[in-house]
Design an enzyme around this catalytic site. Structure first.
Site, PDB file in Angstrom:
ATOM      1  N   GLU A 190       0.671  -0.964   0.478  1.00 43.93           N
ATOM      2  CA  GLU A 190      -0.441   0.156   0.037  1.00 43.93           C
ATOM      3  C   GLU A 190       0.752   1.067  -0.144  1.00 43.93           C
ATOM      4  O   GLU A 190       2.544   1.533   0.574  1.00 43.93           O
ATOM      5  CB  GLU A 190      -1.272   0.198   1.649  1.00 43.93           C
ATOM      6  CG  GLU A 190      -0.555   0.433   2.627  1.00 43.93           C
ATOM      7  CD  GLU A 190       0.603  -1.304   3.111  1.00 43.93           C
ATOM      8  OE1 GLU A 190      -0.019  -2.370   2.840  1.00 43.93           O
ATOM      9  OE2 GLU A 190       1.834  -0.515   3.573  1.00 43.93           O
ATOM     10  N   ASP A 191       0.863   2.295  -0.528  1.00 40.78           N
ATOM     11  CA  ASP A 191       1.152   3.776  -0.660  1.00 40.78           C
ATOM     12  C   ASP A 191       1.297   3.382   0.985  1.00 40.78           C
ATOM     13  O   ASP A 191       0.682   3.881   1.920  1.00 40.78           O
ATOM     14  CB  ASP A 191       0.465   4.728  -1.305  1.00 40.78           C
ATOM     15  CG  ASP A 191       0.492   4.516  -2.591  1.00 40.78           C
ATOM     16  OD1 ASP A 191       1.401   3.249  -3.271  1.00 40.78           O
ATOM     17  OD2 ASP A 191      -0.187   4.490  -3.429  1.00 40.78           O
ATOM     18  N   TRP A 192       2.488   4.898   1.630  1.00 44.80           N
ATOM     19  CA  TRP A 192       2.678   5.570   2.733  1.00 44.80           C
ATOM     20  C   TRP A 192       1.793   6.146   3.229  1.00 44.80           C
ATOM     21  O   TRP A 192       1.468   5.571   4.592  1.00 44.80           O
ATOM     22  CB  TRP A 192       4.655   5.940   2.644  1.00 44.80           C
ATOM     23  CG  TRP A 192       3.524   8.092   2.158  1.00 44.80           C
ATOM     24  CD1 TRP A 192       3.193   7.644   0.861  1.00 44.80           C
ATOM     25  CD2 TRP A 192       4.172   8.685   2.608  1.00 44.80           C
ATOM     26  NE1 TRP A 192       2.969   9.096   1.027  1.00 44.80           N
ATOM     27  CE2 TRP A 192       3.888   9.525   1.506  1.00 44.80           C
ATOM     28  CE3 TRP A 192       4.640   9.189   3.235  1.00 44.80           C
ATOM     29  CZ2 TRP A 192       3.557  11.537   1.923  1.00 44.80           C
ATOM     30  CZ3 TRP A 192       5.634   9.832   4.278  1.00 44.80           C
ATOM     31  CH2 TRP A 192       5.078  11.048   3.479  1.00 44.80           C
ATOM     32  N   ARG A 244       1.302   8.871 -12.380  1.00 43.13           N
ATOM     33  CA  ARG A 244       2.272   8.040 -11.229  1.00 43.13           C
ATOM     34  C   ARG A 244       3.195   7.732 -11.313  1.00 43.13           C
ATOM     35  O   ARG A 244       4.337   7.535 -10.384  1.00 43.13           O
ATOM     36  CB  ARG A 244       2.033   8.842  -9.560  1.00 43.13           C
ATOM     37  CG  ARG A 244       0.922   7.710  -8.830  1.00 43.13           C
ATOM     38  CD  ARG A 244      -0.089   7.682  -7.909  1.00 43.13           C
ATOM     39  NE  ARG A 244      -1.528   7.246  -7.836  1.00 43.13           N
ATOM     40  CZ  ARG A 244      -0.748   5.426  -7.192  1.00 43.13           C
ATOM     41  NH1 ARG A 244       0.022   6.164  -5.917  1.00 43.13           N
ATOM     42  NH2 ARG A 244      -1.657   4.751  -7.014  1.00 43.13           N
ATOM     43  N   LYS A 259      -6.707   5.204  -6.214  1.00 43.44           N
ATOM     44  CA  LYS A 259      -6.471   6.522  -5.820  1.00 43.44           C
ATOM     45  C   LYS A 259      -7.023   6.448  -7.831  1.00 43.44           C
ATOM     46  O   LYS A 259      -7.837   8.119  -8.222  1.00 43.44           O
ATOM     47  CB  LYS A 259      -5.264   7.464  -5.831  1.00 43.44           C
ATOM     48  CG  LYS A 259      -5.016   6.927  -4.309  1.00 43.44           C
ATOM     49  CD  LYS A 259      -3.603   7.718  -4.147  1.00 43.44           C
ATOM     50  CE  LYS A 259      -3.209   7.699  -2.585  1.00 43.44           C
ATOM     51  NZ  LYS A 259      -1.758   7.242  -2.652  1.00 43.44           N
TER      52      LYS A 259
END
Ligand SMILES: [Zn+2]
Length: 474
Positions: free
Chosen positions: A287-289, A391, A431
């Site tokens: 998962e993203d930070w 991204r 996202k």
């Protein structure tokens, strides 16, 4: 049965001439047995039993040292292995171990000079060391021993350069040293075993005899033993309760982003509970930070390299406590278990297959009603075409990937803000699904809602993973 009928007595009696020949040229009792090429089980005979068999078959005394194996088959080798294993709590013989032997070319040259069919010193060593170890140090059953097989790497030093004694026409050359003259002089490269074997094949009877007359000295070899274990695994699921911690350390333009990392905390905790050379961390996806990992957590494991022993009797509990301590409570390790490689492989494979549940706070550019929210929710299940997000374009190949949204539940908290809960197939970028990524993800929450949308907060609520269930049912 009477001693004379024991198999080792019979094989020695049948091969009395061979045994006499080997002992006469300075070979040890075990090399005499080896040159009979006996059934492997006969190497288990205790040295005293073998000596008794040789004494009863022929009147030749036992030699000190050995001009063939150079002493490698003596009990000293097993003693060195036992000593190396004592540094690893509990050898765990029942868990399996193996010898890896770096054989000096002398062994092959000397056996060829002795002639006949024989088992190699290396093959005999495996049987002999196992039998000697059983006699010298009965397997301990330490409960706290890591459940991995180990290897003993045996290197023998001090063997003479017998390859140089081969006839000039057959003498194999060592490989050319690279960068000659540029580096300080090093020990010459050993001649590859295959080249030595080819040269020995080509010996004629006279050359064999000549060789045998030269190779009569028997300088003992020194054995150097190193013990290495297969990796041990700690499998677990982690929860991440903060929005500032990446999964693995994350450096942008030379600067560390975020606070610590799951990887850092896990490795620190693993080193606290085990005496090992190194730790590797892996998880099923990431998962993203700024995304929390909640619910039942994400499957992950720590791979402990060359683990010698656990530092506590409650490894599982201590590991969980150490992860919490290292991370100040931001990361939790749940369902910790000592695991094997198959389990670790299952964690790696599961990243591509598991359904995830997410919850996010979303914003809309125009007022949306509860009825709009119901309409959006009713559009699932649906297929989503996702082109590689802007991204991550620098790190992933460009492609359009089809992902599935299995469930959508949008609840408006006021006309511009809502909470979106969704189940998706593995690997979907959430996202991008919310804001549409400049049209690269289609459909998106924005396109379904009919206005711009953005994501303010994201949590992983669950990784639907059957690793735990599969392992407990197997
Ligand atoms: Zn020997």
């Amino acid at each position: 049965m009477a001693a004379e009928q024991e198999p080792v007595y019979l094989i020695v009696a049948e091969n009395a001439t061979t045994c006499r020949n080997i002992l006469a040229r300075g070979g040890c009792d075990r090399c005499a047995l080896r040159h009979c090429a006996p059934p492997w089980a006969l190497y288990d005979a205790a040295p005293a039993t073998l000596r008794g068999a040789l004494r009863s078959a022929l009147d030749v005394p036992q030699n000190e040292g050995c001009s063939l194996c150079l002493g490698a088959l003596a009990e000293t080798t097993a003693r060195a292995v036992a000593h190396a294993s004592s540094e690893h709590a509990g050898l765990g013989a029942a868990r399996g171990w193996a010898l890896r032997v770096a054989a000096p070319p002398s062994w092959a040259v000397r056996d060829a000079a002795a002639g006949g069919t024989t088992h190699s010193v290396k093959d005999a060593l495996r049987r002999v060391v196992a039998a000697d170890l059983d006699r010298l140090s009965p397997p301990s059953n330490s409960e706290a021993a890591p459940p991995a097989p180990c290897y003993f790497d045996l290197a023998f030093d001090g063997a003479p350069d017998d390859v140089a004694a081969l006839p000039a026409r057959l003498r194999p050359k060592p490989p050319k040293q690279k960068g000659r003259g540029k580096r300080p002089r090093r020990a010459p490269e050993p001649v590859p075993a295959a080249r030595v074997a080819a040269a020995l094949e080509a010996l004629d009877a006279d050359e064999r005899a000549a060789l045998a007359s030269i190779l009569t000295t028997s300088p003992p070899v020194r054995v150097d033993v190193k013990c290495a274990r297969e990796p041990v695994y700690l499998a677990f699921r982690y929860r991440k309760l903060g929005r500032r911690t990446p999964q693995s350390s994350w450096v942008v333009d030379g600067r560390v982003k975020g606070v610590g990392s799951v990887e850092e905390y896990v490795c620190k905790a693993a080193k606290a509970v085990a005496d090992c050379d190194g730790v590797k961390f892996a998880a099923s996806g990431r998962e993203d930070w700024d995304v929390r990992m909640l619910g039942n957590g994400r499957p992950a494991y720590a791979e402990l390299q060359n683990c010698r022993k656990w530092s506590s009797t409650d490894v599982v509990g201590d590991f969980a406590r150490e992860v919490a301590k290292a991370s100040n409570g931001v990361v939790e390790a749940l369902h910790v278990e000592i695991a094997d490689k198959a389990r670790a492989d299952a964690v790696n494979a599961s990243a591509e297959t598991k359904v995830k549940t997410y919850a996010c706070v979303v914003w809309f550019s125009a007022d949306r009603s509860a009825e709009d929210a119901r309409r959006v929710s009713a559009s699932a299940p649906l297929a989503v075409q996702q082109r590689t997000p802007v991204r991550v374009m620098h790190s992933r190949s460009l492609a359009t990937r089809e992902k599935r949204v299995l469930r959508l539940k949008l609840t408006m908290t006021n006309p511009r803000f809502g909470v979106l809960e969704l189940d998706t197939s593995a690997g979907m970028y959430i996202k991008e699904f919310v804001h549409g990524d400049l049209g690269r993800t289609e459909p998106s929450l924005a396109s379904l809602a009919g206005c711009d949308a953005d994501i303010l907060q994201l949590d992983v609520l669950d990784v639907h993973d059957d690793v735990a269930a599969a392992s407990s049912s197997s």
